[in-house]
Design a protein around this motif. Structure first.
Motif, PDB file in Angstrom:
ATOM      1  N   LEU A  13       0.840  -1.201   0.000  1.00  0.00           N
ATOM      2  CA  LEU A  13       0.000   0.000   0.000  1.00  0.00           C
ATOM      3  C   LEU A  13       0.874   1.250   0.000  1.00  0.00           C
ATOM      4  CD1 LEU A  13      -2.531  -1.094   2.782  1.00  0.00           C
ATOM      5  CD2 LEU A  13      -2.999  -0.968   0.335  1.00  0.00           C
ATOM      6  N   SER A  14       0.512   2.206  -0.832  1.00  0.00           N
ATOM      7  CA  SER A  14       1.205   3.499  -0.831  1.00  0.00           C
ATOM      8  C   SER A  14       0.699   4.325   0.351  1.00  0.00           C
ATOM      9  CB  SER A  14       0.919   4.243  -2.135  1.00  0.00           C
ATOM     10  OG  SER A  14      -0.454   4.636  -2.181  1.00  0.00           O
ATOM     11  N   ARG A  15       1.365   5.412   0.628  1.00  0.00           N
ATOM     12  CA  ARG A  15       0.934   6.300   1.714  1.00  0.00           C
ATOM     13  C   ARG A  15      -0.481   6.823   1.438  1.00  0.00           C
ATOM     14  NH1 ARG A  15       2.785   7.658   6.174  1.00  0.00           N
ATOM     15  NH2 ARG A  15       5.008   7.426   5.964  1.00  0.00           N
ATOM     16  N   GLU A  16      -0.771   7.129   0.187  1.00  0.00           N
ATOM     17  CA  GLU A  16      -2.111   7.605  -0.180  1.00  0.00           C
ATOM     18  C   GLU A  16      -3.153   6.507   0.054  1.00  0.00           C
ATOM     19  OE1 GLU A  16       0.577   7.889  -2.341  1.00  0.00           O
ATOM     20  OE2 GLU A  16       0.957   9.980  -1.803  1.00  0.00           O
ATOM     21  N   ALA A  20      -6.498   6.349   2.558  1.00  0.00           N
ATOM     22  CA  ALA A  20      -7.843   5.932   2.161  1.00  0.00           C
ATOM     23  C   ALA A  20      -8.347   4.800   3.044  1.00  0.00           C
ATOM     24  CB  ALA A  20      -7.850   5.507   0.698  1.00  0.00           C
ATOM     25  N   VAL A  21      -7.455   3.875   3.423  1.00  0.00           N
ATOM     26  CA  VAL A  21      -7.830   2.793   4.341  1.00  0.00           C
ATOM     27  C   VAL A  21      -8.257   3.381   5.673  1.00  0.00           C
ATOM     28  CG1 VAL A  21      -6.917   0.860   5.692  1.00  0.00           C
ATOM     29  CG2 VAL A  21      -6.463   0.986   3.245  1.00  0.00           C
ATOM     30  N   GLY A  22      -7.519   4.362   6.168  1.00  0.00           N
ATOM     31  CA  GLY A  22      -7.867   5.007   7.439  1.00  0.00           C
ATOM     32  C   GLY A  22      -9.271   5.599   7.412  1.00  0.00           C
ATOM     33  N   LYS A  23      -9.630   6.210   6.305  1.00  0.00           N
ATOM     34  CA  LYS A  23     -10.980   6.773   6.179  1.00  0.00           C
ATOM     35  C   LYS A  23     -12.037   5.670   6.207  1.00  0.00           C
ATOM     36  CE  LYS A  23      -9.602  10.959   3.854  1.00  0.00           C
ATOM     37  NZ  LYS A  23      -9.594  11.762   2.655  1.00  0.00           N
ATOM     38  N   LYS A  24     -11.761   4.548   5.518  1.00  0.00           N
ATOM     39  CA  LYS A  24     -12.696   3.425   5.537  1.00  0.00           C
ATOM     40  C   LYS A  24     -12.847   2.859   6.940  1.00  0.00           C
ATOM     41  CE  LYS A  24     -11.902   1.759   0.832  1.00  0.00           C
ATOM     42  NZ  LYS A  24     -11.392   0.615   0.052  1.00  0.00           N
ATOM     43  N   ASP A  44       8.218  -2.982   6.983  1.00  0.00           N
ATOM     44  CA  ASP A  44       8.132  -3.477   5.604  1.00  0.00           C
ATOM     45  C   ASP A  44       6.720  -3.335   5.015  1.00  0.00           C
ATOM     46  OD1 ASP A  44       6.707  -5.531   6.849  1.00  0.00           O
ATOM     47  OD2 ASP A  44       8.199  -7.074   6.423  1.00  0.00           O
ATOM     48  N   GLY A  45       5.761  -2.856   5.825  1.00  0.00           N
ATOM     49  CA  GLY A  45       4.401  -2.622   5.354  1.00  0.00           C
ATOM     50  C   GLY A  45       3.563  -3.864   5.165  1.00  0.00           C
TER      51      GLY A  45
END
Length: 87
Positions: A13-16, A20-24, A44-45
């Protein structure tokens, strides 16, 4: 309500995309009435560890389904230790 840790294996996942995940996550919390406390993502994400205040582990799983997120495990938090408890 109890506190839970939800562990996840994440796709890249990119920072953007994380934003978007945080908003969901927030939207799903509001819909089912649980509270997102915090999330930790490995360097490592690939994995996240998310803390929620919720009525049950099933509510955490329902939340993840609403937000379109994977779930590896949901564990209820029992004891908390740290520097303040070690004194």
């Amino acid at each position: 309500m109890a506190r839970y840790i939800v562990t996840r294996t994440l796709p890249p996942l990119s920072r953007e995309e994380l934003g978007a995940v945080g908003k969901k996550v927030e939207e799903a919390c509001a819909r089912i009435g649980i509270q997102w406390v915090r999330s930790h993502i490995t360097a490592d994400g690939k994995h996240s560890f998310c803390e929620f205040i919720a009525p049950s582990a099933d509510a955490c799983r329902e939340h993840a389904a609403m937000a379109g997120l994977p779930v590896d495990d949901v564990s209820e938090i029992g004891e908390e230790i740290g520097p303040q408890t070690a004194r």
